[in-house]
Scaffold this active site. Structure first.
Site, PDB file in Angstrom:
ATOM      1  N   ARG A 148       0.866  -1.170   0.000  1.00 19.31           N
ATOM      2  CA  ARG A 148       0.000   0.000   0.000  1.00 19.31           C
ATOM      3  C   ARG A 148       0.908   1.228   0.000  1.00 19.31           C
ATOM      4  NH1 ARG A 148      -2.204  -3.363   4.207  1.00 19.31           N
ATOM      5  NH2 ARG A 148      -4.275  -4.181   3.665  1.00 19.31           N
ATOM      6  N   LYS A 172      -2.292  -1.836   7.887  1.00 22.66           N
ATOM      7  CA  LYS A 172      -3.448  -1.234   8.555  1.00 22.66           C
ATOM      8  C   LYS A 172      -3.523  -1.689  10.004  1.00 22.66           C
ATOM      9  CE  LYS A 172      -6.457  -0.556   4.548  1.00 22.66           C
ATOM     10  NZ  LYS A 172      -7.780  -0.880   3.949  1.00 22.66           N
ATOM     11  N   HIS A 244      -1.897   2.207  -5.948  1.00 21.45           N
ATOM     12  CA  HIS A 244      -2.641   0.973  -5.705  1.00 21.45           C
ATOM     13  C   HIS A 244      -2.710   0.094  -6.947  1.00 21.45           C
ATOM     14  CE1 HIS A 244      -4.343  -0.145  -1.891  1.00 21.45           C
ATOM     15  NE2 HIS A 244      -5.331  -0.775  -2.459  1.00 21.45           N
ATOM     16  N   ARG A 247      -0.109  -2.485  -6.693  1.00 20.84           N
ATOM     17  CA  ARG A 247      -0.485  -3.522  -5.724  1.00 20.84           C
ATOM     18  C   ARG A 247      -1.456  -4.517  -6.366  1.00 20.84           C
ATOM     19  NH1 ARG A 247      -1.081  -4.591  -0.129  1.00 20.84           N
ATOM     20  NH2 ARG A 247      -3.215  -4.979   0.613  1.00 20.84           N
ATOM     21  N   HIS A 270      -4.117  -8.970   3.790  1.00 17.42           N
ATOM     22  CA  HIS A 270      -5.574  -8.968   3.902  1.00 17.42           C
ATOM     23  C   HIS A 270      -5.998  -9.801   5.106  1.00 17.42           C
ATOM     24  CE1 HIS A 270      -6.242  -8.063  -0.653  1.00 17.42           C
ATOM     25  NE2 HIS A 270      -6.017  -6.970   0.049  1.00 17.42           N
ATOM     26  N   TYR A 279      -9.432 -10.956  -6.838  1.00 16.56           N
ATOM     27  CA  TYR A 279      -8.483 -11.153  -7.937  1.00 16.56           C
ATOM     28  C   TYR A 279      -8.815 -12.382  -8.785  1.00 16.56           C
ATOM     29  CZ  TYR A 279      -5.909  -7.542  -5.600  1.00 16.56           C
ATOM     30  OH  TYR A 279      -5.564  -6.344  -5.031  1.00 16.56           O
TER      31      TYR A 279
END
Length: 298
Positions: A148, A172, A244, A247, A270, A279
């Site tokens: 990110r 995150k 992004h 990514r 994730h 994806y």
């Protein structure tokens, strides 16, 4: 309870209890500020404890004309979190958004670029300028490690474990993970770090930060966006490209080449495999190849 104090308490909770990043906290704060501004414009005097479902429905109806369904859904989600906090702290008995549904939105497939387009972007970088090697290392790291943009700007020299083949990434919620880094990507990071960065005058607070601006301070998210936007324009690529995008391309290209979805989930950081599963929908050609290779009726 006044809105200003409730909002400040909520932001402190998000920072201390939830461990969210400054960017996430800012976004949650803005959702509540939109509601506060609406109440001010409409001359509705009501506290966070007293506000009703009907007033919130009116607010949502109002913003529906200004934002798309995806943004509307995000604002509702942000406000739901704010009122859940008030319930958690026993300021309210109920969450007035519990019965308010978010608009239905389709799953947005991530934008990607091909390896040829990535090579073109990198070939466009002017390596005769001091920032050239830095920009090449930035793009190679974004694509090579699937970071990110905030993870890239916060990357430290002390996070580089090249002998082991990993970098330590803070994602995150300040959650840390180790991401593999190829020798190819290591090469360009080392060129920047050992041949360019070493000659900079670096501010004390940024001594361990990997990617710096010309004044010796950490790069901002906005600067990374600007670097990529200018390179895309110079390369003549018409697609809308952001940090992004690299990514998304990292994950898509791994999947296309047979990588395991769980491994991609871990590398991307994730929390849920459901987030990574998007994806699976990006490249139908890959899905067809899987069918032809593994189905008994192929």
């Amino acid at each position: 309870m006044k809105w200003a104090s409730a909002l400040q308490d909520y932001c402190n909770y998000l920072r201390i209890e939830r461990g969210l990043s400054d960017n996430s906290i800012t976004n949650y704060r803005l959702d509540v500020v939109k509601l506060i501004n609406f109440l001010s414009v409409k001359n509705i005097e009501v506290s966070p404890i007293q506000i009703s479902e009907e007033i919130l429905q009116q607010f949502i109806y109002e913003i529906a004309g200004d934002v798309n369904a995806r943004s509307q859904s995000r604002i509702i989600s942000g406000l739901r979190g704010f009122f859940n906090y008030l319930v958690f702290e026993d300021y309210r008995k109920d969450n007035p958004l519990d019965l308010i549904e978010s608009p239905k939105i389709g799953r947005k497939l991530p934008d990607t670029i091909s390896t040829e387009e990535i090579d073109l972007l990198i070939a466009t970088i002017d390596l005769s300028k001091a920032e050239g090697e830095r920009n090449r290392a930035i793009l190679e790291t974004l694509y090579g490690c699937g970071l990110r943009v905030s993870e890239l700007t916060e990357l430290k020299i002390s996070d580089l474990f090249f002998k082991e083949g990993f970098i330590k990434v803070t994602g995150k919620g300040n959650k840390q993970r180790f991401v593999p880094v190829s020798e190819y990507t290591q090469k360009y990071i080392n060129i920047y770090k050992d041949e360019v960065r070493i000659h900079q005058k670096i501010n004390k607070d940024a001594s361990d930060t990997l990617f710096l601006n010309r004044r010796g301070n950490p790069l901002t998210r906005a600067m990374i966006f600007t670097i990529i936007k200018r390179l895309a324009e110079k390369a003549g690529i018409q697609k809308k490209i952001s940090p992004h995008t690299f990514r998304h391309s990292f994950a898509t290209h791994l999947l296309e080449n047979g990588a395991d979805l769980r491994a991609i989930q871990q590398m991307l950081g994730h929390e849920s495999i459901t987030t990574t599963e998007v994806y699976m929908h990006v490249d139908r050609k890959h899905l067809r190849e899987v069918m032809e290779q593994f189905h008994p009726r192929r």
